[in-house]
Scaffold this motif. Structure first.
Motif, PDB file in Angstrom:
ATOM      1  N   VAL A 175     131.705  52.974 -52.543  1.00 17.95           N
ATOM      2  CA  VAL A 175     132.291  54.268 -52.173  1.00 17.95           C
ATOM      3  C   VAL A 175     132.015  55.286 -53.269  1.00 17.95           C
ATOM      4  O   VAL A 175     132.308  55.062 -54.438  1.00 17.95           O
ATOM      5  N   ASP A 176     131.420  56.416 -52.880  1.00 17.65           N
ATOM      6  CA  ASP A 176     131.008  57.421 -53.862  1.00 17.65           C
ATOM      7  C   ASP A 176     132.144  58.320 -54.325  1.00 17.65           C
ATOM      8  O   ASP A 176     132.015  59.041 -55.312  1.00 17.65           O
ATOM      9  N   ASP A 177     133.260  58.316 -53.620  1.00 13.62           N
ATOM     10  CA  ASP A 177     134.398  59.156 -53.986  1.00 13.62           C
ATOM     11  C   ASP A 177     135.663  58.301 -53.961  1.00 13.62           C
ATOM     12  O   ASP A 177     136.423  58.317 -52.989  1.00 13.62           O
ATOM     13  N   PRO A 178     135.912  57.526 -55.035  1.00 19.91           N
ATOM     14  CA  PRO A 178     137.062  56.618 -55.027  1.00 19.91           C
ATOM     15  C   PRO A 178     138.396  57.341 -54.891  1.00 19.91           C
ATOM     16  O   PRO A 178     139.346  56.796 -54.337  1.00 19.91           O
ATOM     17  N   ARG A 179     138.479  58.576 -55.380  1.00 22.68           N
ATOM     18  CA  ARG A 179     139.728  59.323 -55.239  1.00 22.68           C
ATOM     19  C   ARG A 179     140.043  59.544 -53.758  1.00 22.68           C
ATOM     20  O   ARG A 179     141.173  59.325 -53.308  1.00 22.68           O
ATOM     21  N   ARG A 218     136.795  54.450 -42.888  1.00 23.38           N
ATOM     22  CA  ARG A 218     136.297  55.207 -44.039  1.00 23.38           C
ATOM     23  C   ARG A 218     135.236  54.421 -44.808  1.00 23.38           C
ATOM     24  O   ARG A 218     134.169  54.948 -45.132  1.00 23.38           O
ATOM     25  N   VAL A 219     135.503  53.157 -45.081  1.00 23.83           N
ATOM     26  CA  VAL A 219     134.567  52.353 -45.868  1.00 23.83           C
ATOM     27  C   VAL A 219     133.268  52.117 -45.097  1.00 23.83           C
ATOM     28  O   VAL A 219     132.172  52.201 -45.661  1.00 23.83           O
ATOM     29  N   VAL A 220     133.377  51.824 -43.810  1.00 23.45           N
ATOM     30  CA  VAL A 220     132.179  51.606 -43.001  1.00 23.45           C
ATOM     31  C   VAL A 220     131.351  52.888 -42.901  1.00 23.45           C
ATOM     32  O   VAL A 220     130.115  52.846 -42.933  1.00 23.45           O
ATOM     33  N   GLU A 221     132.017  54.028 -42.798  1.00 24.65           N
ATOM     34  CA  GLU A 221     131.296  55.308 -42.774  1.00 24.65           C
ATOM     35  C   GLU A 221     130.433  55.458 -44.027  1.00 24.65           C
ATOM     36  O   GLU A 221     129.259  55.842 -43.938  1.00 24.65           O
ATOM     37  N   VAL A 222     130.991  55.135 -45.188  1.00 25.16           N
ATOM     38  CA  VAL A 222     130.248  55.233 -46.440  1.00 25.16           C
ATOM     39  C   VAL A 222     129.106  54.232 -46.461  1.00 25.16           C
ATOM     40  O   VAL A 222     127.979  54.555 -46.854  1.00 25.16           O
ATOM     41  N   TYR A 223     129.375  53.014 -46.028  1.00 28.00           N
ATOM     42  CA  TYR A 223     128.336  51.986 -46.036  1.00 28.00           C
ATOM     43  C   TYR A 223     127.153  52.380 -45.157  1.00 28.00           C
ATOM     44  O   TYR A 223     125.997  52.227 -45.555  1.00 28.00           O
ATOM     45  N   ARG A 224     127.448  52.866 -43.974  1.00 26.23           N
ATOM     46  CA  ARG A 224     126.352  53.223 -43.067  1.00 26.23           C
ATOM     47  C   ARG A 224     125.529  54.377 -43.640  1.00 26.23           C
ATOM     48  O   ARG A 224     124.315  54.412 -43.489  1.00 26.23           O
ATOM     49  N   ARG A 225     126.190  55.322 -44.310  1.00 30.02           N
ATOM     50  CA  ARG A 225     125.460  56.416 -44.923  1.00 30.02           C
ATOM     51  C   ARG A 225     124.576  55.906 -46.058  1.00 30.02           C
ATOM     52  O   ARG A 225     123.424  56.318 -46.182  1.00 30.02           O
ATOM     53  N   ARG A 226     125.114  55.003 -46.863  1.00 29.51           N
ATOM     54  CA  ARG A 226     124.343  54.451 -47.962  1.00 29.51           C
ATOM     55  C   ARG A 226     123.130  53.651 -47.461  1.00 29.51           C
ATOM     56  O   ARG A 226     122.051  53.721 -48.026  1.00 29.51           O
TER      57      ARG A 226
END
Length: 233
Positions: A175-179, A218-226
């Motif tokens: 995750v690029d934005d942990p906050r 949220r986490v899957v959204e980040v993974y798919r983008r990465r």
């Protein structure tokens, strides 16, 4: 790597006089869960064995155990690495969490519940947020869910979820934005705690189920983008 090895040297006392692969794997699993070894990190036998004061054979057995738990992966002629999760891994982790965590809350029985350690994890998260330490907040969130599972009073369930929570930390590293990931769930941890303090386990289960669903999205959204970024030419 130097910082991680210093931490491992501090853990050396945990091994006692009878150093075993199981105890070494417990230490490394905890360190992965606390975020010391990010996905893709190569684990040096010499460095880690020296920090812990264990033999190469003991360390290799510990690596084998953690590979079986899907926390490490052995690459031929390259060594042992902390595993990089896939989108499917993340979805399966959250599926397991929903099955276990919601079942724990549902099966709590009649209140009052022993919530001191759960409350301490909420306080830990609030302190981390106050200090803008988002990695520490992620750790506090994992501690909250670990203590939630511990309410079942089941060693088998605790053991199962130790590996799941360690894998979860690997997901958080991407995750690029942990906050943005962790901060909204601090308040939701507090809401679950308040529901349990009021003896409302059904309300707590509803809050938890929505919580896990939103976090997965949220986490899957980040993974798919990465994954898309890495596959782009």
């Amino acid at each position: 790597m130097a910082e991680q090895l210093t931490g491992l040297a501090d853990d050396r006392a945990l091994l006692g006089r009878t150093s075993t692969a199981e105890r070494v794997s417990d230490i490394l699993r905890s360190r992965i869960a606390e975020g010391y070894f990010p996905p893709g990190t190569r684990l040096s036998e010499d460095a880690i064995g020296g920090a812990l004061g264990v033999s190469r054979n003991t360390l290799r057995e510990a690596f084998r155990l953690l590979t079986h738990e899907r926390l490490l992966v052995h690459e031929l002629n390259r060594g042992v690495f902390v595993r990089v999760l896939t989108v499917e891994d993340v979805e399966d982790i959250y599926r397991t969490r929903a099955l276990v965590e919601c079942a724990v809350v549902r099966g709590l029985g009649e209140p009052p519940y022993a919530l001191d350690r759960l409350a301490a994890a909420v306080t830990e998260g609030r302190l981390a947020a106050h200090e803008n330490d988002w990695k520490a907040l992620g750790t506090a969130n994992i501690h909250f869910h670990r203590e939630l599972v511990a309410l079942a009073g089941s060693e088998r369930t605790d053991e199962l979820m130790r590996s799941v929570f360690a894998e979860l930390r690997l997901a958080f590293h991407v995750v690029d934005d942990p906050r943005r990931l962790h901060k909204p769930y601090l308040a939701r941890n507090g809401q679950i705690l308040q529901a349990l303090q009021a003896g409302d386990r059904r309300g707590a289960e509803r809050l938890l189920d929505t919580y896990l669903s939103d976090s997965l999205e949220r986490v899957v959204e980040v993974y798919r983008r990465r994954v898309g970024e890495e596959s782009a030419p």
